[in-house]
Design a protein around this motif. Structure first.
Motif, PDB file in Angstrom:
ATOM      1  N   UNK A   1       0.840  -1.204   0.000  1.00 51.29           N
ATOM      2  CA  UNK A   1       0.000   0.000   0.000  1.00 51.29           C
ATOM      3  C   UNK A   1       0.873   1.251   0.000  1.00 51.29           C
ATOM      4  N   UNK A   2       1.945   1.190   0.782  1.00 54.03           N
ATOM      5  CA  UNK A   2       2.863   2.316   0.834  1.00 54.03           C
ATOM      6  C   UNK A   2       3.547   2.514  -0.521  1.00 54.03           C
TER       7      UNK A   2
ATOM      8  N   UNK B   1       2.493   1.630  -3.511  1.00 51.51           N
ATOM      9  CA  UNK B   1       1.580   2.151  -4.525  1.00 51.51           C
ATOM     10  C   UNK B   1       1.249   3.620  -4.241  1.00 51.51           C
ATOM     11  N   UNK B   2       1.083   3.913  -2.946  1.00 54.12           N
ATOM     12  CA  UNK B   2       0.791   5.300  -2.576  1.00 54.12           C
ATOM     13  C   UNK B   2       1.897   6.228  -3.073  1.00 54.12           C
ATOM     14  N   UNK B   3       3.139   5.855  -2.802  1.00 57.99           N
ATOM     15  CA  UNK B   3       4.238   6.741  -3.209  1.00 57.99           C
ATOM     16  C   UNK B   3       4.464   6.701  -4.707  1.00 57.99           C
TER      17      UNK B   3
ATOM     18  N   UNK C   1       2.186   6.557  -6.964  1.00 56.03           N
ATOM     19  CA  UNK C   1       1.246   7.456  -7.625  1.00 56.03           C
ATOM     20  C   UNK C   1       1.343   8.894  -7.145  1.00 56.03           C
TER      21      UNK C   1
END
Lengths: 347, 351, 515, 299
Positions: free
Chosen positions: B44-45, B47-49, B51
């Motif tokens: 999750x981290x 993908x968060x960073x 994008x």
């Protein structure tokens, strides 16, 4: 038919737009007040490079039992042009109290990054730069290490060991040429060997990159055919090729910076040491205690105990005859206590 | 006998032609998300960073835009070349070579100040143009495959430039493998400090207009497109074959040199070894995504810069390695030249 | 008589051109018969047969073999059903031997593993002997003549034990002896139980060899007849339909001082080949006449077009436009550089750029008018295109990609473009090939109008009706040479039949002096 | 060993992976496809075979996994090129990019190491016929004392000759490249043979890659170091014939062995030496196209 494709695509597209939101719940952990955070910036990749591996190991070991110290290791890859931008990005987060790195080229990069972030502190080993208040540098005396490794190589090539031949030829295989190599390491190695016999010659060859082990192997093979019976290797991953060839064709290796006897047991007859781990741990404790003298540059060598030699390894004992080991030990002793003098070349 | 002539509507055609592109982009991103879940302990981290990373600070944002600048300029040259059927894939070498020539010239012309910089860029464009033009000449003279010759020349040139940088032109004052820094007067000024974004952006945007005008608002462009669409027809219509086999190669080589020299003048301030690795290929992919339309080159270049800087932030803040982006780029490459996928939204013409 | 193949209501529309190649076509092939499939160029014969052979998809319709519905989507399916096709262009590997080409895909092996050179060779040798062919099984195909290559193609099919053999214009490139040999082979195959479909548009061949003849015109099936019940005239009429008579102004004499284009003893010699591609071609084109050139394909018309287009360098002779030398020895003609109006025979790939809009195609050969030193005259282009679209009754919009137009409209765009820049000469190659009747007659009218306004028209066409009704003077090509010349007043007395011997190179009629 | 013998001996060592990869590339080349992806296929094969050998300790399984993964990537290139109608050059490049990315990513993921991964427990590849090496003057170093891979490459080359020139499959495969319509006319699919050729090329490249990494007992990032490109050059230089490949790869082997040797004497910059194969191919291709151009002009 087409409508179906469109609707499927539309659904996917919406999902794609939403996906960042799904991850948006991630939050950074709050930072404790007395915490201390270290960025270990590896200019390259750690694996296969003794100075980088030991720097990472030292920092991790230092932080292991201290809850308030956190370490982030960042491998910047081989493209030097990208190092500055990556370091800037990392520093720009403002999360790191100190940046720890190693490599002769780092001071100039850190200086430029430091201009943009005047509060950032840098500690760089294996480099020499004086007078910048954001920076503290330590230079290993690589001339000295090469000197005694060269002396050992000289002893071996002049000996009557199994694979030693009559030619007074020693070899050096490097990945690339760079100032420290040309000005300290190579001259040191040859000077050391010539302390044994001033007729010894050096065969020096370059692979051209840090990964082509097969080429390193071919080079070593060609050098052995040319009369070389002992090598020094500074070649990152490609060193693997040299180990392979010496075991196949019969020759010896002395290795810089790291205990590598087991890479080719019986063929690696000497391993220098660079106490990067020790230095890093000492530096970090200075940093935490606030006793670092920024702006200063120090050369650390045999006398200070940051370079040395792996005498203790049983493979060392088993691979060299007693007389050579004795002579080498006495040489090391004289070098340590200053009875052998040399002038450190300009870097 | 109910013959229905399909009504041709340019807007609908354009929208439909986008479908394939969106599909390609989408598949690449799915690959990215999939790999993140597989490779990362904190997907999750990651993908968060990936994008959001490029938008988290002005510094990262500016760098992302700056990363797009050489891609735009190089992509424009490639659009022109590919549109005319000249498959120049030697961008890596042309860019690197141009950058070195620009650096050396500007250092030699230091007393001239700004004028020296302009001359240096001109000289660099000419030299890389000639380098690429060789392939065009070989094609014209003996029908040698441009794809192969431009690639081989480029690979050899990259190695020779490497030698020049690490050997004769190495700066003794630095431990990096790099030439001497360019004089400060030649450095471009920053737009968005502390990021590297600089005035080369203006050049890139201007280049879009110039190349667009050249391709769609001039006789040369008309003939060039004609030659690219159907060389037989162009020959029949009396187009100068030699010109359109050599000129597009020259222009694309020169544009690559422009991209390279602006990177030096704006960002790196010296030719550092391997600074350009990947730029040539990425510019080519940008042109393919934009389907050779100058104005579409800007978003395509931004998309590429976004993937790359997204991967960088994911690496900075999470636990993945940078190679993630090369996998995403490979996926884009795999799909982007597929004719079938490009025409996904377009109907087969039937009654 | 048992029907072996039945094709029901086949429809095939080509993408891009929307040309209806087959429009609800029915065809029945009986056991042990030779069926001729006859029709003009572009009537849809080849398309229909490619559909049967699985090389083309079709849009509607059904195929039955032995009374069962079958799905033929590739030549592999066709082969499984015992259908084989010998195509117009040879599909052989030059680097392989005859035997290797024949057995390709169905080789005899040693232990199911290695290619059995001896067995394959001897099997093919037997096959050659049985059918009285002349090729050697171990000869390299690259060294064979065209006729011999065709034998190899037929062998390829016979080797596969075909029940149905399709031959696409097999006689087009053969000498008369070779044709006789081919026909006797076909008869012996027929007696062995093979059914044969022969695509041709040569009337006497139809009568000579076939049991029945199926006639197609403009994509539609006109009918199938017992050969014994029809004659050449009736077949010819059905193939061509009733074409409207063209109101041609008959010229009585030509002002021979007004030469515009002159081809002066032009030859193209081939390396290591006796027969030149073009053999001492010599003619002048005058203002205000239509000079027709015709011949069977492969006899020099195509080469003449290539020479005039500047694609082929000539080995001897000169070509003049007025006093300007367009081409001399070992040079390509500069027709395109000086921009002589030219309607090429290949309208899809040479005459237009299918993906570009109509407007861009329209201005392609007169670009200089629309591009000032910097910029573009967009409005002028639009206006010009619209003007021509309405004047030439083209069904399209200026921004439409020309590839979406029908064949007739594409040809009108090309013609419009070229006519607009005519000064005193125009070269038209196969201007109505494959077009529907109304487009064709519109184009004929335009050509006559040009002639009447004093333009010299060079017309290269293999369509004999067109050539007879339009030409003022006529040249007939055979094996690369001009074998017959007809002057003013003579052409109108000719018929297709009377031209036959010349076309086949069996008769020669060359006037002395320059014509 | 004297200098000449040792040069010849190391030439054979250097040529082996080139010969293997070029033999595989010969299949794709003969079907008319330019396989740019050999480099990537080799890299992936090098990685997956040595890693699977490390985990399974089963040489058969390792070969299966190693060749299998390269063939999978080859299948991806082939299907995108043939069935999605993409440019074969660009898909090949993508394969190279993908292989270098995925090997690093997986190596990091599996061994937490982006750099050299060594497997000291792997046994050395045994050297065969060692006694003969110095027994015969020139042929000795040429034929004796090499590892299993060298002999495998000779065997596979001979087998490929048989397959390509002596079996129905080979005839069809070559017909695909010479004139695809000849296959269509007898109801065979050229694309199918092109696809198979890609798979075979993937297999050979994987073996060539495996030789690099298994011999070394380690995986080094970018271990192939441009050998895939050189293999393509070998195919062109060898005029697409098995014997030609043997000679061309030996020429490359001996020239690199010589340049390694020469480095000790003259210090030629290594970058120049690395550039030689590209310049060499360029010249070869230009000469070939001049020849081809003149031949067509005559006809």
């Amino acid at each position: 038919m087409n409508n179906r494709i469109y609707s499927v695509l539309a659904v996917f597209f919406v999902l794609f737009l939403l996906s960042p939101l799904g991850a948006a719940g991630v939050k950074e952990e709050a930072k404790a007040d007395d915490s201390f955070s270290v960025l270990v910036f590896v200019p390259g990749v750690a694996a296969g490079s003794p100075p980088y591996e030991t720097m990472v190991a030292g920092a991790n070991e230092f932080a292991q039992d201290k809850e308030n110290v956190s370490v982030k290791v960042y491998e910047a890859g081989f493209n030097q042009a990208q190092w500055e931008q990556q370091l800037t990005s990392l520093v720009a987060t403002g999360e790191y109290d100190v940046v720890l790195s190693t490599n002769p080229s780092l001071p100039e990069i850190c200086e430029r990054v430091g201009e943009k972030f005047p509060d950032q502190k840098f500690i760089i080993t294996d480099a020499y730069a004086e007078g910048n208040d954001q920076m503290r540098t330590y230079l290993y005396n690589q001339y000295e290490q090469s000197l005694y490794l060269g002396y050992l190589a000289g002893l071996v090539t002049a000996s009557d060991m199994e694979f030693a031949n009559e030619n007074l030829k020693i070899g050096f295989i490097a990945s690339q040429e760079y100032p420290l190599l040309n000005n300290h390491i190579l001259p040191g190695f040859l000077d050391g060997a010539r302390l044994v016999n001033k007729d010894i010659e050096l065969d020096f060859r370059v692979i051209g990159n840090w990964f082509d082990a097969n080429k390193a192997s071919d080079l070593a093979s060609s050098m052995i055919d040319g009369g070389v019976d002992i090598f020094a290797v500074i070649a990152g991953g490609a060193a693997q090729g040299v180990f392979k060839t010496v075991t196949q064709k019969g020759a010896y290796v002395v290795f810089h910076d790291k205990n590598e006897y087991s890479a080719a047991p019986g063929y690696v007859v000497g391993s220098g040491s660079m106490e990067q781990k020790k230095l890093v741990m000492e530096i970090l404790s200075d940093v935490v205690n606030g006793t670092v003298e920024y702006g200063k540059a120090t050369v650390v060598g045999l006398e200070e105990g940051y370079i040395g030699f792996h005498f203790e390894d049983p493979l060392y004992v088993s691979s060299l005859p007693q007389d050579i080991r004795d002579e080498f030990a006495s040489f090391m002793e004289r070098l340590r206590n200053g009875s052998i003098s040399y002038t450190l070349p300009v870097l | 006998m109910n013959k229905k002539i399909e009504c041709y509507n340019p807007v609908i055609y354009m929208l439909r032609s986008m479908v394939g592109l969106i599909f390609i982009v989408f598949v690449s991103l799915v690959a990215l998300v999939g790999f993140s879940y597989y490779l990362s302990e904190t997907p999750d981290k990651t993908i968060y960073y990936f994008f959001n990373g490029p938008f988290l600070s002005l510094y990262d944002f500016g760098n992302m835009i700056n990363m797009a600048v050489p891609l735009i300029i190089g992509g424009l040259g490639i659009s022109l070349a590919f549109r005319s059927g000249s498959m120049n894939i030697g961008g890596e070498g042309q860019l690197y070579f141009g950058a070195l020539i620009a650096t050396l010239t500007v250092i030699a012309l230091e007393p001239l100040g700004r004028a020296g910089a302009v001359i240096a860029i001109f000289v660099a464009m000419m030299s890389s143009g000639i380098l690429a033009g060789i392939s065009g000449v070989l094609r014209y003279r003996w029908n040698t495959n441009v794809l192969i010759t431009s690639f081989l020349i480029s690979n050899a040139v990259v190695l020779i430039v490497n030698y020049l940088i690490t050997g004769p032109f190495d700066d003794p004052l630095t431990n990096l493998f790099s030439t001497q820094p360019i004089p400060e007067t030649a450095e471009l000024s920053y737009i968005l400090p502390p990021s590297n974004l600089n005035t080369s952006l203006i050049v890139a945007v201007a280049a879009v207009f110039i190349i667009h005008a050249l391709m769609y608002r001039s006789r040369t462009g008309f003939e060039l497109r004609m030659y690219g669409d159907n060389p037989r027809f162009a020959k029949y219509a009396g187009v100068n074959v030699m010109y359109y086999q050599i000129m597009p190669m020259f222009v694309s080589g020169a544009m690559y040199a422009l991209a390279g020299s602006l990177s030096i003048f704006g960002t790196y301030h010296a030719t550092i070894k391997d600074f350009s690795s990947g730029m040539g290929w990425n510019a080519l992919a940008v042109a393919l995504i934009a389907r050779y339309r100058p104005f579409a080159v800007i978003p395509a270049a931004l998309f590429f810069a976004y993937i790359e800087s997204g991967a960088r932030s994911a690496m900075l803040y999470s636990d993945v390695t940078f190679e993630l982006s090369s996998i995403v780029q490979a996926t884009v490459f795999f799909l982007v030249s597929s004719v079938t996928l490009q025409r996904l939204g377009l109907k087969k013409r039937r009654i | 008589m048992f029907p072996i193949v039945q094709m029901h209501s086949i429809v095939k529309v080509y993408p891009y051109t929307l040309l209806k190649a087959n429009d609800h076509v029915d065809l029945t092939l009986n056991e042990r018969e030779i069926l001729s499939l006859a029709g003009e160029n572009g009537a849809g014969k080849t398309t229909l047969m490619k559909i049967l052979y699985g090389m083309e998809e079709f849009d509607e319709g059904m195929i039955e073999v032995d009374g069962k519905k079958v799905n033929i989507s590739s030549p592999l399916d066709a082969a499984r059903l015992g259908i084989g096709m010998v195509q117009q262009h040879v599909t052989l590997v030059d680097e392989f031997t005859v035997a290797q080409n024949v057995v390709l895909g169905k080789e005899n092996t040693v232990h199911h593993l290695l290619y059995d050179e001896r067995k394959n060779s001897s099997k093919v040798a037997t096959l050659i002997e049985e059918n009285h062919f002349s090729v050697e099984p171990d000869a390299l195909v690259g060294s064979l003549s065209v006729g011999e290559k065709q034998q190899v193609e037929i062998l390829k099919m016979l080797y596969r034990d075909v029940r149905v053999l399709i031959l696409d214009e097999p006689t087009a490139v053969l000498t008369s002896q070779e044709i006789d040999a081919l026909f006797s082979t076909l008869r012996s195959l027929q007696s062995k139980g093979v059914s044969i479909i022969l695509i041709t548009h040569k009337l006497h061949e139809i009568l000579e060899i076939s049991d029945r003849v199926a006639i197609m015109r403009q994509g539609a099936m006109i009918g199938t007849y017992e050969t014994s019940l029809v004659d050449e005239q009736s077949i010819g009429r059905m193939m061509m339909g009733e074409t409207a008579a063209v109101p041609a102004k008959i010229l009585t004499s030509i002002d021979s001082d007004r030469i515009v284009l002159s081809v002066d003893h032009v030859s193209i010699e081939r390396h290591n080949q006796k027969q030149p591609l073009l053999d001492d071609i010599h003619f002048d084109l005058f203002r205000g006449e239509i000079l027709g050139c015709t011949g069977i394909s492969g006899n020099g018309l195509g080469q003449l077009e290539s020479v005039l287009l500047g694609e082929l360098p000539i080995s001897k002779g000169k070509i003049f436009y007025h006093d300007t030398i367009l081409s001399s020895e070992h040079k390509r003609a500069r027709t395109r550089e000086i921009g002589l109006p030219f309607v090429p025979s290949d309208r899809l790939y040479t005459g237009s750029s299918l993906t570009a809009p109509v407007s861009e195609n329209m201005i392609a050969t007169s670009r200089e008018k629309f591009f000032p030193p910097f910029g573009i005259r967009k409005r002028k282009i639009q206006a010009y295109t619209r003007q021509l679209i309405s004047r030439y009754k083209i069904k399209s919009e200026p921004y439409q990609a020309i590839g979406t137009l029908s064949g007739g409209n594409i040809q009108k765009v090309i013609l419009a473009r070229e006519i607009e820049k005519v000064k005193d000469v125009i070269i038209c190659c196969e201007p109505t090939w494959g077009l529907d009747a109304s487009s064709a007659s519109f184009i004929h009218e335009q050509i006559i109008k040009l002639r009447n306004s004093g333009i010299g028209v060079l017309l290269l066409s293999s369509n004999l009706d067109e050539i007879i009704s339009l030409s003022d003077r006529l040249l007939i090509f055979s094996r690369g040479a001009v074998v017959a010349r007809f002057g003013v007043g003579e052409v109108s007395t000719m018929t297709k039949e009377s031209l036959g011997p010349f076309l086949l190179g069996k008769a020669v009629r060359v006037k002395r002096g320059k014509m | 060993m004297d200098t000449v013998s040792s040069l010849i001996f190391s030439a054979v060592t250097i040529m082996t992976p080139l010969l293997l990869a070029a033999t595989g590339g010969l299949y794709t080349e003969l079907t008319g496809m330019l396989n740019i992806g050999i480099e990537g296929l080799m890299l992936l094969g090098a990685f997956s075979s040595v890693v699977s050998l490390h985990f399974t300790h089963n040489i058969v399984l390792a070969i299966l996994i190693g060749t299998g993964s390269s063939m999978l990537l080859a299948a991806v290139i082939a299907s995108i090129t043939l069935y999605l109608k993409a440019n074969v050059f660009i898909t090949g490049l993508a394969a190279n990019l993908f292989a270098s990315g995925i090997t690093t990513v997986l190596s990091f993921h599996i061994f937490a190491n982006k750099g050299v991964v060594t497997f000291p427990e792997l046994p050395q590849m045994p050297v065969l016929f060692e006694r003969g090496t110095e027994a015969v003057p020139v042929l000795g170093p040429l034929l004796f004392g090499h590892t299993f891979f060298t002999y495998l490459s000779f065997i596979l080359l001979f087998l490929s000759y048989v397959v390509l020139y002596r079996t129905p499959f080979g005839f069809r495969l070559r017909a695909t490249g010479l004139y695809p319509k000849s296959l269509i006319s007898v109801g065979l699919s050229p694309k199918r043979y092109q696809f198979i050729a890609f798979l075979i090329s993937g297999f050979f490249s994987a073996v060539a890659g495996a030789m690099l990494s298994v011999n070394l007992g380690a995986f080094v990032p970018n271990i192939t170091a441009g050998k895939g490109w050189v293999a393509l050059v070998v195919i062109f230089l060898g005029q697409k014939r098995p014997v030609g490949l043997l000679i061309a790869s030996f020429i490359f082997g001996i020239s690199e062995a010589f340049s390694n040797y020469a480095q000790g004497i003259w210090h030629i910059p290594s970058d120049f030496i690395l550039a030689i194969p590209y310049i060499f191919t360029l010249v070869a291709i230009v000469f070939y196209s001049i020849y081809d151009y003149n031949r067509q002009k005559v006809e």
